[in-house]
Scaffold this motif. Sequence first.
Motif, PDB file in Angstrom:
ATOM      1  N   CYS A 173     -42.265  41.465 -71.163  1.00 57.48           N
ATOM      2  CA  CYS A 173     -42.493  42.581 -70.769  1.00 57.48           C
ATOM      3  C   CYS A 173     -43.570  42.424 -69.744  1.00 57.48           C
ATOM      4  CB  CYS A 173     -42.702  43.749 -71.689  1.00 57.48           C
ATOM      5  SG  CYS A 173     -41.350  43.937 -72.785  1.00 57.48           S
ATOM      6  N   GLY A 174     -44.277  41.383 -69.653  1.00 59.05           N
ATOM      7  CA  GLY A 174     -45.342  41.422 -68.819  1.00 59.05           C
ATOM      8  C   GLY A 174     -45.116  40.525 -67.337  1.00 59.05           C
ATOM      9  N   ALA A 175     -43.737  40.112 -67.343  1.00 64.31           N
ATOM     10  CA  ALA A 175     -43.299  39.359 -66.233  1.00 64.31           C
ATOM     11  C   ALA A 175     -42.927  40.384 -64.945  1.00 64.31           C
ATOM     12  CB  ALA A 175     -42.159  38.437 -66.568  1.00 64.31           C
ATOM     13  N   GLY A 176     -42.602  41.514 -65.239  1.00 68.96           N
ATOM     14  CA  GLY A 176     -42.390  42.641 -64.394  1.00 68.96           C
ATOM     15  C   GLY A 176     -40.917  42.544 -64.034  1.00 68.96           C
ATOM     16  N   PRO A 177     -40.409  43.191 -62.962  1.00 69.34           N
ATOM     17  CA  PRO A 177     -38.978  43.527 -62.778  1.00 69.34           C
ATOM     18  C   PRO A 177     -37.929  42.298 -62.699  1.00 69.34           C
ATOM     19  CG  PRO A 177     -40.276  44.756 -61.152  1.00 69.34           C
ATOM     20  CD  PRO A 177     -41.269  43.816 -62.022  1.00 69.34           C
ATOM     21  N   ILE A 178     -38.659  41.039 -62.569  1.00 74.56           N
ATOM     22  CA  ILE A 178     -37.553  39.908 -62.555  1.00 74.56           C
ATOM     23  C   ILE A 178     -37.149  39.705 -63.850  1.00 74.56           C
ATOM     24  CG2 ILE A 178     -39.626  38.099 -62.688  1.00 74.56           C
ATOM     25  CD1 ILE A 178     -36.242  37.692 -61.110  1.00 74.56           C
ATOM     26  N   ALA A 179     -37.932  39.855 -64.945  1.00 74.99           N
ATOM     27  CA  ALA A 179     -37.484  39.689 -66.236  1.00 74.99           C
ATOM     28  C   ALA A 179     -36.412  40.630 -66.475  1.00 74.99           C
ATOM     29  CB  ALA A 179     -38.670  40.088 -67.245  1.00 74.99           C
ATOM     30  N   ARG A 180     -36.288  41.670 -66.113  1.00 75.98           N
ATOM     31  CA  ARG A 180     -35.141  42.531 -66.522  1.00 75.98           C
ATOM     32  C   ARG A 180     -33.759  42.056 -65.736  1.00 75.98           C
ATOM     33  NH1 ARG A 180     -32.852  46.291 -63.381  1.00 75.98           N
ATOM     34  NH2 ARG A 180     -31.634  47.959 -64.351  1.00 75.98           N
ATOM     35  N   VAL A 181     -34.003  41.527 -64.584  1.00 72.42           N
ATOM     36  CA  VAL A 181     -32.677  40.697 -63.786  1.00 72.42           C
ATOM     37  C   VAL A 181     -32.328  39.603 -64.782  1.00 72.42           C
ATOM     38  CG1 VAL A 181     -32.002  39.740 -61.983  1.00 72.42           C
ATOM     39  CG2 VAL A 181     -33.712  42.064 -61.805  1.00 72.42           C
ATOM     40  N   LEU A 182     -33.092  38.908 -65.049  1.00 75.87           N
ATOM     41  CA  LEU A 182     -32.910  37.515 -65.800  1.00 75.87           C
ATOM     42  C   LEU A 182     -32.343  37.916 -67.162  1.00 75.87           C
ATOM     43  CD1 LEU A 182     -36.238  35.428 -65.000  1.00 75.87           C
ATOM     44  CD2 LEU A 182     -33.735  35.051 -64.286  1.00 75.87           C
ATOM     45  N   PHE A 183     -32.849  38.836 -67.669  1.00 74.15           N
ATOM     46  CA  PHE A 183     -31.963  39.333 -69.271  1.00 74.15           C
ATOM     47  C   PHE A 183     -30.710  39.983 -68.936  1.00 74.15           C
ATOM     48  CE2 PHE A 183     -36.304  39.237 -71.093  1.00 74.15           C
ATOM     49  CZ  PHE A 183     -36.135  38.579 -72.095  1.00 74.15           C
ATOM     50  N   LEU A 184     -30.657  40.896 -67.955  1.00 70.48           N
ATOM     51  CA  LEU A 184     -29.357  41.595 -67.857  1.00 70.48           C
ATOM     52  C   LEU A 184     -28.097  40.739 -67.337  1.00 70.48           C
ATOM     53  CD1 LEU A 184     -30.710  44.887 -66.577  1.00 70.48           C
ATOM     54  CD2 LEU A 184     -29.696  44.407 -68.619  1.00 70.48           C
ATOM     55  N   GLU A 185     -28.366  40.037 -66.122  1.00 66.74           N
ATOM     56  CA  GLU A 185     -27.217  39.157 -65.607  1.00 66.74           C
ATOM     57  C   GLU A 185     -26.473  38.312 -66.548  1.00 66.74           C
ATOM     58  OE1 GLU A 185     -24.514  38.014 -63.088  1.00 66.74           O
ATOM     59  OE2 GLU A 185     -25.765  39.730 -62.791  1.00 66.74           O
ATOM     60  N   ALA A 242     -30.870  42.276 -81.075  1.00 69.76           N
ATOM     61  CA  ALA A 242     -31.704  43.346 -81.531  1.00 69.76           C
ATOM     62  C   ALA A 242     -32.995  43.260 -80.709  1.00 69.76           C
ATOM     63  CB  ALA A 242     -31.955  43.951 -82.693  1.00 69.76           C
ATOM     64  N   ILE A 243     -33.707  42.183 -80.747  1.00 65.16           N
ATOM     65  CA  ILE A 243     -35.155  42.086 -80.044  1.00 65.16           C
ATOM     66  C   ILE A 243     -34.756  41.947 -78.661  1.00 65.16           C
ATOM     67  CG2 ILE A 243     -36.937  40.471 -79.838  1.00 65.16           C
ATOM     68  CD1 ILE A 243     -36.654  39.627 -82.620  1.00 65.16           C
ATOM     69  N   GLU A 244     -33.837  41.230 -78.125  1.00 70.57           N
ATOM     70  CA  GLU A 244     -33.621  41.214 -76.772  1.00 70.57           C
ATOM     71  C   GLU A 244     -33.098  42.595 -76.338  1.00 70.57           C
ATOM     72  OE1 GLU A 244     -31.408  37.994 -73.945  1.00 70.57           O
ATOM     73  OE2 GLU A 244     -29.890  39.058 -75.171  1.00 70.57           O
ATOM     74  N   SER A 245     -32.313  43.462 -76.895  1.00 72.66           N
ATOM     75  CA  SER A 245     -32.057  44.728 -76.551  1.00 72.66           C
ATOM     76  C   SER A 245     -33.040  45.479 -76.585  1.00 72.66           C
ATOM     77  CB  SER A 245     -30.972  45.263 -77.424  1.00 72.66           C
ATOM     78  OG  SER A 245     -29.778  44.326 -77.331  1.00 72.66           O
ATOM     79  N   ILE A 246     -34.083  45.575 -77.251  1.00 73.28           N
ATOM     80  CA  ILE A 246     -35.128  46.475 -77.292  1.00 73.28           C
ATOM     81  C   ILE A 246     -36.235  46.204 -76.101  1.00 73.28           C
ATOM     82  CG2 ILE A 246     -37.302  46.807 -78.507  1.00 73.28           C
ATOM     83  CD1 ILE A 246     -35.607  46.383 -81.125  1.00 73.28           C
ATOM     84  N   SER A 247     -36.224  44.780 -75.826  1.00 71.66           N
ATOM     85  CA  SER A 247     -36.837  44.369 -74.466  1.00 71.66           C
ATOM     86  C   SER A 247     -36.359  44.993 -73.220  1.00 71.66           C
ATOM     87  CB  SER A 247     -37.185  42.893 -74.638  1.00 71.66           C
ATOM     88  OG  SER A 247     -37.810  42.296 -75.671  1.00 71.66           O
ATOM     89  N   ILE A 248     -35.086  44.615 -73.157  1.00 70.62           N
ATOM     90  CA  ILE A 248     -34.347  45.325 -72.206  1.00 70.62           C
ATOM     91  C   ILE A 248     -34.747  46.961 -71.909  1.00 70.62           C
ATOM     92  CG2 ILE A 248     -32.238  45.641 -71.063  1.00 70.62           C
ATOM     93  CD1 ILE A 248     -31.243  42.994 -72.105  1.00 70.62           C
TER      94      ILE A 248
END
Length: 224
Positions: free
Chosen positions: A122-134, A180-186
């Motif tokens: 959550c501290g990595a910013g928007p790029i973390a979201r892309v790296l998780f979702l793709e 679940a932990i990954e989904s909550i982070s996203i």
Amino acid sequence: MKKTGAPKKPAGTARKGTTRKRGPGRPGPDFSAPATLLAGAGQAFAAKGYADTSVEDICRASGVSRRTFYRFFANKEAVFAALFEVAAGRLVESVRWQVEQSEPAPQAMLEAGIDAYLRITCGAGPIARVLFLEPRSANSPFSARHAEVIAGFADIFQNSMRRLGLAPADPLLLQGLLAAIESISIELMERGPVDEEALQHGRRVMLRLSASLTLPEDLPIPAR
């Protein structure tokens, strides 16, 4: 008698004690094209998402030519894979280190791992979201590597349990917890910048879920 002057220096030879100046636009001695491309790719993917980012976007964000790009990466997929590898490696090792430094008790290890995971993602910013979702999308070329990363988190906890002389956790339950932990982070990242209040909320939810790993397997499910 004709005087002879000092021998001339070859053209282009710098005087002793001087350094040759770089020409305009030339990279400095610390320049690393792959590292620069990865940094630029992170900016481009964070701004436009994986699907809408082009090689041209990455080159523009990096300040590197297309010719240089193709010297190191075959395509957009290759640079994303390299970026994912770097990010995943750092995340797994950070979680591993925190778990190993924690109090030798299952719940303490879970809490340490969750704290490290949340702070980094959550501290990595928007790029973390892309790296998780793709990697989670259907038919993603990165899904297999993503599954290996999740398995790496499971191994950290299971190995820690073995070191304590305890039976490993139920693999299916552990897999469900990690998903679940990954989904909550996203979900936290989808809502925008994650402030401290949101971070602590996510942490509390994850810890409540993680408590299921330390409960007796024959504990009856409470009635509604």
